[in-house]
Scaffold this motif. Structure first.
Motif, PDB file in Angstrom:
ATOM      1  N   ALA A 170      34.496  41.621  40.445  1.00 63.75           N
ATOM      2  CA  ALA A 170      35.856  41.444  39.929  1.00 63.75           C
ATOM      3  C   ALA A 170      36.287  39.987  40.060  1.00 63.75           C
ATOM      4  N   ILE A 171      35.937  39.366  41.177  1.00 69.00           N
ATOM      5  CA  ILE A 171      36.244  37.941  41.364  1.00 69.00           C
ATOM      6  C   ILE A 171      35.557  37.107  40.280  1.00 69.00           C
ATOM      7  N   GLU A 172      34.292  37.417  40.016  1.00 67.11           N
ATOM      8  CA  GLU A 172      33.537  36.672  39.012  1.00 67.11           C
ATOM      9  C   GLU A 172      34.090  36.914  37.607  1.00 67.11           C
ATOM     10  N   ALA A 173      34.497  38.158  37.310  1.00 64.47           N
ATOM     11  CA  ALA A 173      35.029  38.472  35.985  1.00 64.47           C
ATOM     12  C   ALA A 173      36.340  37.737  35.720  1.00 64.47           C
ATOM     13  N   ARG A 174      37.153  37.586  36.767  1.00 63.56           N
ATOM     14  CA  ARG A 174      38.425  36.867  36.611  1.00 63.56           C
ATOM     15  C   ARG A 174      38.217  35.367  36.414  1.00 63.56           C
ATOM     16  N   SER A 175      37.332  34.798  37.207  1.00 62.53           N
ATOM     17  CA  SER A 175      37.213  33.336  37.273  1.00 62.53           C
ATOM     18  C   SER A 175      36.105  32.762  36.409  1.00 62.53           C
ATOM     19  N   GLY A 176      35.141  33.615  36.039  1.00 63.15           N
ATOM     20  CA  GLY A 176      33.984  33.121  35.305  1.00 63.15           C
ATOM     21  C   GLY A 176      32.935  32.501  36.201  1.00 63.15           C
ATOM     22  N   ARG A 177      33.174  32.541  37.523  1.00 64.38           N
ATOM     23  CA  ARG A 177      32.222  31.979  38.489  1.00 64.38           C
ATOM     24  C   ARG A 177      32.107  32.903  39.692  1.00 64.38           C
ATOM     25  N   LYS A 178      30.974  32.867  40.353  1.00 65.72           N
ATOM     26  CA  LYS A 178      30.824  33.633  41.587  1.00 65.72           C
ATOM     27  C   LYS A 178      31.770  33.080  42.643  1.00 65.72           C
ATOM     28  N   GLY A 179      32.241  33.966  43.525  1.00 65.81           N
ATOM     29  CA  GLY A 179      33.208  33.564  44.529  1.00 65.81           C
ATOM     30  C   GLY A 179      32.763  32.394  45.385  1.00 65.81           C
ATOM     31  N   ALA A 180      31.453  32.332  45.670  1.00 67.98           N
ATOM     32  CA  ALA A 180      30.938  31.254  46.519  1.00 67.98           C
ATOM     33  C   ALA A 180      31.115  29.879  45.881  1.00 67.98           C
ATOM     34  N   LEU A 181      31.320  29.841  44.563  1.00 70.94           N
ATOM     35  CA  LEU A 181      31.462  28.568  43.858  1.00 70.94           C
ATOM     36  C   LEU A 181      32.916  28.172  43.652  1.00 70.94           C
ATOM     37  N   LEU A 182      33.843  29.045  44.033  1.00 72.51           N
ATOM     38  CA  LEU A 182      35.264  28.738  43.869  1.00 72.51           C
ATOM     39  C   LEU A 182      35.754  27.843  44.997  1.00 72.51           C
ATOM     40  N   ASP A 183      36.764  27.041  44.703  1.00 66.69           N
ATOM     41  CA  ASP A 183      37.385  26.199  45.721  1.00 66.69           C
ATOM     42  C   ASP A 183      38.063  27.068  46.772  1.00 66.69           C
ATOM     43  N   ARG A 184      38.007  26.661  48.008  1.00 65.51           N
ATOM     44  CA  ARG A 184      38.604  27.439  49.102  1.00 65.51           C
ATOM     45  C   ARG A 184      40.113  27.582  48.944  1.00 65.51           C
ATOM     46  N   GLU A 185      40.739  26.655  48.226  1.00 71.04           N
ATOM     47  CA  GLU A 185      42.183  26.700  48.042  1.00 71.04           C
ATOM     48  C   GLU A 185      42.578  27.383  46.735  1.00 71.04           C
ATOM     49  N   ASP A 186      41.614  27.923  46.008  1.00 74.81           N
ATOM     50  CA  ASP A 186      41.926  28.583  44.745  1.00 74.81           C
ATOM     51  C   ASP A 186      42.916  29.725  44.982  1.00 74.81           C
ATOM     52  N   GLN A 187      43.901  29.861  44.102  1.00 74.51           N
ATOM     53  CA  GLN A 187      44.923  30.892  44.273  1.00 74.51           C
ATOM     54  C   GLN A 187      44.364  32.304  44.166  1.00 74.51           C
ATOM     55  N   LEU A 188      43.182  32.423  43.578  1.00 77.00           N
ATOM     56  CA  LEU A 188      42.556  33.747  43.463  1.00 77.00           C
ATOM     57  C   LEU A 188      42.349  34.381  44.835  1.00 77.00           C
ATOM     58  N   TRP A 189      42.116  33.556  45.870  1.00 76.85           N
ATOM     59  CA  TRP A 189      41.885  34.114  47.209  1.00 76.85           C
ATOM     60  C   TRP A 189      43.144  34.800  47.747  1.00 76.85           C
TER      61      TRP A 189
ATOM     62  N   GLN B  75      33.953  33.797  52.895  1.00 73.24           N
ATOM     63  CA  GLN B  75      35.058  32.885  52.595  1.00 73.24           C
ATOM     64  C   GLN B  75      36.096  33.064  53.705  1.00 73.24           C
ATOM     65  N   THR B  76      35.905  32.352  54.795  1.00 75.64           N
ATOM     66  CA  THR B  76      36.696  32.617  56.008  1.00 75.64           C
ATOM     67  C   THR B  76      38.180  32.318  55.841  1.00 75.64           C
ATOM     68  N   GLN B  77      38.554  31.560  54.796  1.00 74.00           N
ATOM     69  CA  GLN B  77      39.968  31.317  54.551  1.00 74.00           C
ATOM     70  C   GLN B  77      40.707  32.616  54.208  1.00 74.00           C
ATOM     71  N   LEU B  78      39.957  33.676  53.870  1.00 73.65           N
ATOM     72  CA  LEU B  78      40.576  34.958  53.558  1.00 73.65           C
ATOM     73  C   LEU B  78      41.247  35.594  54.775  1.00 73.65           C
ATOM     74  N   PHE B  79      40.701  35.384  55.964  1.00 73.32           N
ATOM     75  CA  PHE B  79      41.222  36.079  57.138  1.00 73.32           C
ATOM     76  C   PHE B  79      42.708  35.786  57.384  1.00 73.32           C
TER      77      PHE B  79
END
Length: 283
Positions: free
Chosen positions: A184-203, A235-239
């Protein structure tokens, strides 16, 4: 005494040999392809060792009641080739020792309760967030089962008012897994979660959905500790986002401990070590 452990996932099967005190002596990773090919490699691996018993934590849904005819059988999974496959019977054609089957997340919860982040507690929840979402619970020192194993990854939750993604669960569309698992993360962003910026609002959106699930589970089961693992939770910023959202959603109705939501104490070996616990119980 040597014990065997299997963590069977949709992407890979991890097999290991360990001792009754949870020490891993050897392990191997096997790609998940067809049941015959994957389990064939599993049997070849264990044939090298003199093991007394094997604990098998599988992706689900899978039959976990030893009193039912579908015990150890893969049930209605969307994973190609695996639905209905009699995994336990197939393994038993070559592995002549006791094999106990449960879900990978139940094994992970058991591992964390025995040697990890929930040691000394009689209840905990382990949630994995990755290709799918699943959770296992320990209550009064025992794995929670009903007529089947729990399926908390398919909880029905509220969509965020600004979320235009429909969801991608093949069964429920916009359940927790359909909105918050890795695909679902990849479908929204077009990229795998590991490639997203840690500050991306998607998190923050991800945390909103996971927090909803944890609040619902807390209100039903009241686990003394919540352990969150899986690839997305790397993605430890999630905690901190999740903790903040849980507090907001709870609206001061319940006061939860500061350290209620934590990463696994056993790292990536929670399920494998939990499978050792089950194997030890079955000798």
């Amino acid at each position: 005494m040597k014990l065997g452990a299997i963590e069977g996932g949709g992407t890979k099967f991890i097999c290991g040999i360990g001792s009754a005190d949870g020490h891993l002596l050897d392990s191997i990773s096997i790609p998940t392809t067809t049941p015959e090919q994957t389990l064939g490699h599993v049997m070849q691996y264990f044939a090298q060792f003199d093991v007394q018993s094997i604990g098998f934590g599988s992706f689900g849904p899978v039959g976990t009641d030893p009193n039912k005819s579908n015990y150890g059988q893969m049930l209605n999974t969307p994973k190609p080739h695996w639905a209905g496959f009699p995994m336990l019977s197939y393994l038993k054609t070559q592995l002549q020792m006791p094999i106990v089957v449960d879900t990978d997340v139940n094994m992970a919860a058991l591992g964390e309760a025995t040697w990890g982040a929930a040691v000394g507690l009689d209840s905990c929840l382990y949630m994995t967030v990755g290709t799918g979402i699943g959770a296992g619970a320990i209550m009064k020192g025992r794995i929670v089962h009903g007529f089947a194993h729990t399926e908390m990854g398919h909880l029905l939750i509220r969509k965020h008012r600004e979320d235009t993604f429909n969801g991608n669960c093949p069964f429920h569309t916009d359940c927790l897994e359909g909105l918050a698992a890795g695909p679902a993360i990849e479908a929204r962003s077009g990229r795998k979660g590991a490639l997203l910026d840690r500050e991306d609002q998607l998190w923050e959106l991800e945390a909103y959905y996971l927090a909803q699930a944890l609040v619902n589970i807390a209100l039903v089961l009241m686990p003394k500790k919540v352990i969150m693992g899986g690839g997305v939770m790397n993605q430890t910023q999630l905690f901190p986002y999740i903790r903040e959202q849980v507090k907001h959603l709870m609206q001061d109705y319940l006061e939860l401990p500061e350290d209620w939501i934590v990463p696994p104490g056993l790292g990536k070996f929670s399920a494998l070590k939990g499978a050792l616990v089950q194997a030890r119980m079955n000798v």
